[in-house]
Structures are given as C-alpha cells and as structure tokens.
Design a protein around this motif. Structure first.
Motif, mmCIF file in Angstrom:
data_model
loop_
_atom_site.group_PDB
_atom_site.id
_atom_site.type_symbol
_atom_site.label_atom_id
_atom_site.label_comp_id
_atom_site.label_asym_id
_atom_site.label_seq_id
_atom_site.Cartn_x
_atom_site.Cartn_y
_atom_site.Cartn_z
ATOM 1 N N CYS A 57 0.825 -1.216 0.000
ATOM 2 C CA CYS A 57 0.000 0.000 0.000
ATOM 3 C C CYS A 57 0.857 1.262 0.000
ATOM 4 C CB CYS A 57 -0.913 0.004 1.219
ATOM 5 S SG CYS A 57 -1.824 -1.527 1.398
ATOM 6 N N GLU A 89 -0.544 -4.537 6.453
ATOM 7 C CA GLU A 89 -1.726 -5.209 6.997
ATOM 8 C C GLU A 89 -1.862 -6.644 6.486
ATOM 9 O OE1 GLU A 89 -3.194 -3.493 9.289
ATOM 10 O OE2 GLU A 89 -4.585 -5.092 9.763
ATOM 11 N N CYS A 125 -1.038 2.525 4.770
ATOM 12 C CA CYS A 125 -1.656 1.263 5.160
ATOM 13 C C CYS A 125 -2.127 1.360 6.625
ATOM 14 C CB CYS A 125 -0.665 0.119 4.979
ATOM 15 S SG CYS A 125 -1.450 -1.519 5.074
ATOM 16 N N ASP A 126 -3.165 0.592 6.924
ATOM 17 C CA ASP A 126 -3.961 0.756 8.153
ATOM 18 C C ASP A 126 -3.234 1.283 9.383
ATOM 19 O OD1 ASP A 126 -5.704 -0.566 6.468
ATOM 20 O OD2 ASP A 126 -6.414 -1.953 8.002
ATOM 21 N N HIS A 197 -3.575 2.575 -0.643
ATOM 22 C CA HIS A 197 -4.272 1.782 0.372
ATOM 23 C C HIS A 197 -5.635 1.326 -0.129
ATOM 24 C CE1 HIS A 197 -6.663 5.346 1.398
ATOM 25 N NE2 HIS A 197 -5.549 6.033 1.606
ATOM 26 N N CYS A 198 -6.266 0.431 0.607
ATOM 27 C CA CYS A 198 -7.558 -0.121 0.210
ATOM 28 C C CYS A 198 -8.547 1.021 -0.027
ATOM 29 C CB CYS A 198 -8.095 -1.063 1.282
ATOM 30 S SG CYS A 198 -7.064 -2.520 1.521
ATOM 31 N N ALA A 204 -7.835 2.027 6.476
ATOM 32 C CA ALA A 204 -6.885 2.996 5.927
ATOM 33 C C ALA A 204 -7.598 4.252 5.435
ATOM 34 C CB ALA A 204 -6.085 2.356 4.799
HETATM 35 FE FE1 FES Z 1 -2.932 -1.803 3.342
HETATM 36 FE FE2 FES Z 1 -5.656 -2.352 3.169
HETATM 37 S S1 FES Z 1 -3.947 -3.744 3.141
HETATM 38 S S2 FES Z 1 -4.631 -0.490 3.446
#
Ligand code: FES
Length: 586
Positions: A57, A89, A125-126, A197-198, A204
């Motif tokens: 991410c 993550e 990332c988260d 990121h997601c 995130a």
């Molecule tokens: Fe990194 Fe979802 S896996 S933000």
C-alpha cells in the motif's frame, strides 16, 4: 528579502555551536555530500517514511518523499528522509496491530533524538497512520501528515471491486460452491491493481480521512487517489508547509489534537460509516495528548450524526468516487453544523477554511444532512453483563433485523478452534445462533487481530444465509461487514465475562438500548467468574512479552500503559540538554 529567524530551531542546537560538538554534528551531515551551507540557518525537515517492499500500500512513497523534498527545498528548508519500521496489513503476522505501538515508539524516539525542526509523516496502510500520529503526538515537534491515497479500483468480470469488501463476499461464494476456484484465482490476480491503500472506507481510508478532520494534513489531500498527479503536488505543498511550521514553531500536535479535533474526527468517522478500528486508534491518540476520550463519546456523536457517505462497506462506492464528489472537504462542509469549525489545523487556519469552498453534496456519493443514507451514524457502543466496559458494533454494515437478537451461544476458544470446527457438518448451528470467539483480544491473541468477522458456517452458507450475530474480543477489518460485536472489554484472557460463556447460553444483543448481555442468573455469572483460570501468556520474552505486560484494553485504545500522556521533557531541547562540550561518539 529578510532572512527568517532560525535561532530557535532544534537543529541549531546540533549544528550551531562552534565547538567540537557542533563539528561532529556538521561533519556527519557533510559526510553525506550535503554542504555546510545547506545546514546553516535553515530548518531541517524530517520525512518519516513508512515505505517498505513488505507494504504494498505504501510502495509509491519514495516518489511522494521526492515531491515532499522538492517542496521543502523550494521553501528554503533542508529535507532529511528517514525510515521507520512499517506495518503491512496483509503480510504482517500475527497482526499488524501488535506492532502499532512499536512503530509509534520508533517514530517518537526518532523525532526526539535527531536534529529535526518539523516532521512530514508519510503513512497509508492501516496501522502506519495511527502509529505515526501517536509517535509524533508524543514527540510534539511541529508535524504535518501526507497520506498515501487509495489505490485504483480493481475490476473482475466487468464489475468494480472493493478489494476487501468484495474479497469477503467472493470467499463466501467459493465456500458455498457458487464460484469456481479458477474464477477465484482470476479474482486474485486482479484484486490490487496499483499502489495505494484499500479503496473502500476500510481502516486505511477511514484513518486517512480522520487525519484531515483532526487537522493534521493539508485540507483536501486525504482522498486524492494514490497515482493521481495531484497527490504529488499535495506532497510538494506539504513540504513547503512543513518549513513554515518549523519557522513558526507550530502548530505542534498538542495544539492541533484538542478535544474539539477528536469530536470532529469522530463525527466524520460515524458520518462515513468508517472502520471500527478507528475507535481504538482515536482512543489511543487522545490519551497520548492527555485527553481522556471515552468510548461513550463515540456513541453520543453517532446518535446525533447521520450517515451521509455512501462508500463501501456501509455504502456502494469507493473513495475514488468520493474524491470526484468533492472528497473529505465536501463531507466536512455538510457536517459543519455538527463540527467545531474553528478547530486549528496544521495549515494554520481553522478547519472550516479548508472546506469553505468545497462543492455541495451530489446526493449519490455524499448526501445532504437532511436526506442522509442512515438517520444515525455507523458505530454504536453496547454494554452489559457480557461487556462491562463496552464493545462496539458497526451498525451501518450489519443486518438491521439482527440488531435486536436473542440466541444461543456457540463458543470458539481461539482462532485455531474456530478454524477446526466452523465448517464441521455436525456443528449445532442455526441462523439464530450467536457465534462467540474469545481469547483474541489485546492480551489473549495477543495484539487483537482482525478475527472478529467470524466466517459463516458452511452449512448455513449453503442454505443462503450470509449473516448471523458474532461476538468477540477481536477487531475486524474495516472493509468487512456483518452483525459483528467487537472489542469486548474486558477481554477473555484477563478474566472478562466472555471467558465464562458456555455453549447454549442465551445471549441478548439490543443495539437500540445499547445492551449486550449474557442472559443467565447473576449468581451463576459470579460463580463462573470466580473459577476462571487465565490462559498462559503466549510470549515469555522480547517485544511480545513487553506487549502482553503493558497493553491496555480496547476501551482504552490498546496503547502501552507507559506511553500515555505527554512526556515531561520539553521537545525543543536536545535530549539531555547537552549542547556544548564533548558528547558525540566516533
Ligand atoms: Fe494496506 Fe488495506 S492492506 S490499506
């Protein structure tokens, strides 16, 4: 042009003295090919980069760091980039959450220990975002954040995917026999098409949006897609602003992260149907700056705040569509009557200044306050005999018919027990059952992994059932959905009531009345609690042991007990205050 006053800078304490100490510090920089001119009378801006090849991410962060450096140089500062540990993550086990506090310590101590006048945090990332915020909050040197932006949407068979949300759905289809393994393999190859990121309102995107509501980044920067040219120009602007902050010696995190700022962040969280993980992170961050934020504040704000963002998993769209609809500024502008609009931000302006000219809601991705997608916010807090210190549920991503429910418990003693038995054809489960997972909390797992979205038993999936009530002391992915009660506190591993639930016990969930009860006589609860045997700690040494010994419960943010509150030491001083005489080492 008048030269700015730089005598107050932290870096001046390292590089200014005309003695052996100053010599050692200056020569260390010149050894990198940076001239003495570059460190003379100008702010040094540290760029805390969470780039790592283990964190997909954040894989574009070297380019973003270059753009930040361009901004710093254009404004007359010297950028110095430094790595910290990074938390991926997907790959990090047993859970990236177990290492959030470690990364926060890395960030805090790096900032404090080096000659840095202002900081740019690069997170995405988260867990990288809350970890960086927590560390910077404790160091309390002027700090501005640049988040990484959402990745581009994936497509599978012509359908747009939310990589987390839809993966959960397709995984259930595979287990239900409604999808072939070949199709699932094709999905795998297409699921994550770019850096970033997601792109749902998972943890995130939630946390990066909250950075904007907290006032810790430049307005309008949270939802710019990762690969969009505007993200690089935002990085440049962030670098320029960091130099101004260094020269002005502020605002510092302790000036931005006020009680009002946390109210603003919680308002955006619940209006967006954002991740329950943000509850834990905001609780921890608030306590870093001495604010006693309580779980109930989330419920109070959620009750008065309609959900006006239509992004998955609570809604239909992705953050890219939110960006095109005006991004976080449009949402904040609509929420203005519920916000502390005058809260100060890192831009030096009040929050309202950043959203005043944002476009009006389009009614599709962002709704008006008086015509919301849900009348109340996305997160509710429940308490009762099963969760005396509280638990959370994302009601906006739950099945409305299950929010008031009474059912018999089926208990799983940890993740391995769950894995062994969940698809057992003999599991005595119906759609009315309540699945209970324990020993997955901060101490028990440890690290409170995202195991709280227990899979639906295969025998129910095959009957077309896609949701049942699930309860745990774990967290769940921000991209997940379902009627899942999470963060039960105190957790089972420290003797919370989750530890005494037995198969067949009736459990009552009543979200409207904020109740979560083990519906057995009080004397029986007392009797069982008195007999609880705590499990052996999973770690005997190292960071794992430190974690178990010091992590706080979910309702306190899962920070370490010794990291709460601002440090006694004034951040502007060089550690130990030795600014002359020999102190370096060759
Ligand atoms: Fe990194 Fe979802 S896996 S933000």
């Amino acid at each position: 042009m008048q030269k700015p006053d730089t005598s107050h800078l932290r870096s001046a304490q390292w590089f200014g003295p005309n003695d052996l100490t100053g010599f050692v510090h200056r020569t260390a920089i010149q050894a990198e090919g940076i001239s003495g001119f570059a460190i003379k009378d100008r702010p040094v801006i540290g760029i805390a980069n969470s780039w790592s090849e283990l964190v997909n991410c954040n894989i574009h962060f070297k380019l973003l760091a270059d753009a930040v450096k361009r901004g710093v140089l254009l404004a007359g500062g010297l950028p110095l980039e430094f790595p910290t540990i990074s938390l991926g993550e997907s790959l990090m086990k047993p859970s990236a959450m177990q290492f959030r506090n470690l990364m926060a310590m890395d960030v805090e101590e790096s900032i404090r220990a080096y000659p840095l006048d202002a900081i740019v945090l690069l997170g995405g990332c988260d867990k990288t975002v809350p970890a960086q915020l927590m560390g910077a909050a404790s160091a309390d040197v002027p700090t501005i954040m640049l988040t990484g932006g959402p990745q581009e949407p994936a497509y599978f068979r012509g359908k747009q995917l939310g990589v987390g949300t839809d993966t959960w759905k397709y995984a259930d289809e595979l287990r239900a026999g409604k999808m072939t393994q070949a199709d699932f393999d094709e999905l795998e190859a297409n699921a994550k098409p770019t850096a970033g990121h997601c792109s749902e309102m998972g943890t995130a995107s939630t946390m990066t949006s909250l950075v904007e509501a907290l006032g810790m980044c430049l307005p309008g920067t949270a939802s710019i897609p990762a690969v969009h040219a505007r993200r690089a120009s935002a990085a440049e602007a962030t670098g320029r602003r960091a130099v101004e902050m260094a020269l002005a010696d502020g605002p510092r995190p302790s000036e931005v992260l006020t009680r009002e700022a946390f109210d603003n962040a919680i308002t955006l969280l619940v209006a967006s149907g954002g991740s329950t993980n943000a509850v834990v992170h905001l609780l921890a961050l608030a306590r870093r700056v001495g604010i006693d934020l309580q779980l109930d504040r989330f419920h109070e704000i959620s009750e008065r705040t309609p959900r006006i963002v239509n992004v998955r998993p609570s809604g239909e769209y992705l953050v890219q569509e939110l960006f095109r609809a005006g991004g976080v500024p449009t949402v904040l502008k609509e929420l203005d009557p519920l916000l502390h609009a005058d809260a100060i931000t890192v831009s030096g302006e009040p929050l309202q200044h950043g959203y005043a000219s944002a476009p009006a809601p389009d009614g599709v991705v962002v709704s008006r306050l008086d015509d919301p997608f849900d009348a109340a916010g996305g997160i509710a807090v429940v308490r009762g005999t099963l969760a005396p210190r509280g638990a959370v549920i994302k009601r906006s991503a739950a099945s409305s018919e299950l929010l008031q429910h009474r059912g018999r418990a089926i208990v799983f003693d940890g993740i391995f027990d769950l894995g062994r038995r969940i698809d057992d054809p003999d599991l005595d489960v119906t759609e009315d059952s309540v699945l209970v997972l324990r020993n997955c909390g901060p101490v028990g797992a440890p690290g409170m992994p995202e195991w709280g979205m227990l899979p639906i038993p295969e025998k129910l999936l095959r009957r077309g059932i896609r949701d049942v009530v699930r309860i745990s002391d774990a967290r769940m992915s921000g991209t997940a959905f379902g009627t899942t009660v999470l963060h039960v506190a105190p957790e089972a591993a420290v003797g919370g009531p989750l530890s005494i639930v037995q198969d067949g016990d009736p459990i009552v969930l009543d979200v409207k009345n904020q109740r979560l009860d083990l519906d057995i006589p009080a004397e029986e609860i007392e009797r069982r609690l008195a007999e609880v045997q705590l499990p052996e700690p999973r770690y005997r040494r190292g960071y794992g042991r430190l974690f178990i010994d010091h992590v706080l419960q979910a309702d306190e943010g899962c920070d370490f007990d010794f990291l709460q509150g601002l440090p006694d030491e004034e951040p502007q001083r060089m550690p130990y205050g030795l600014i002359s005489g020999w102190q370096g080492g060759w």
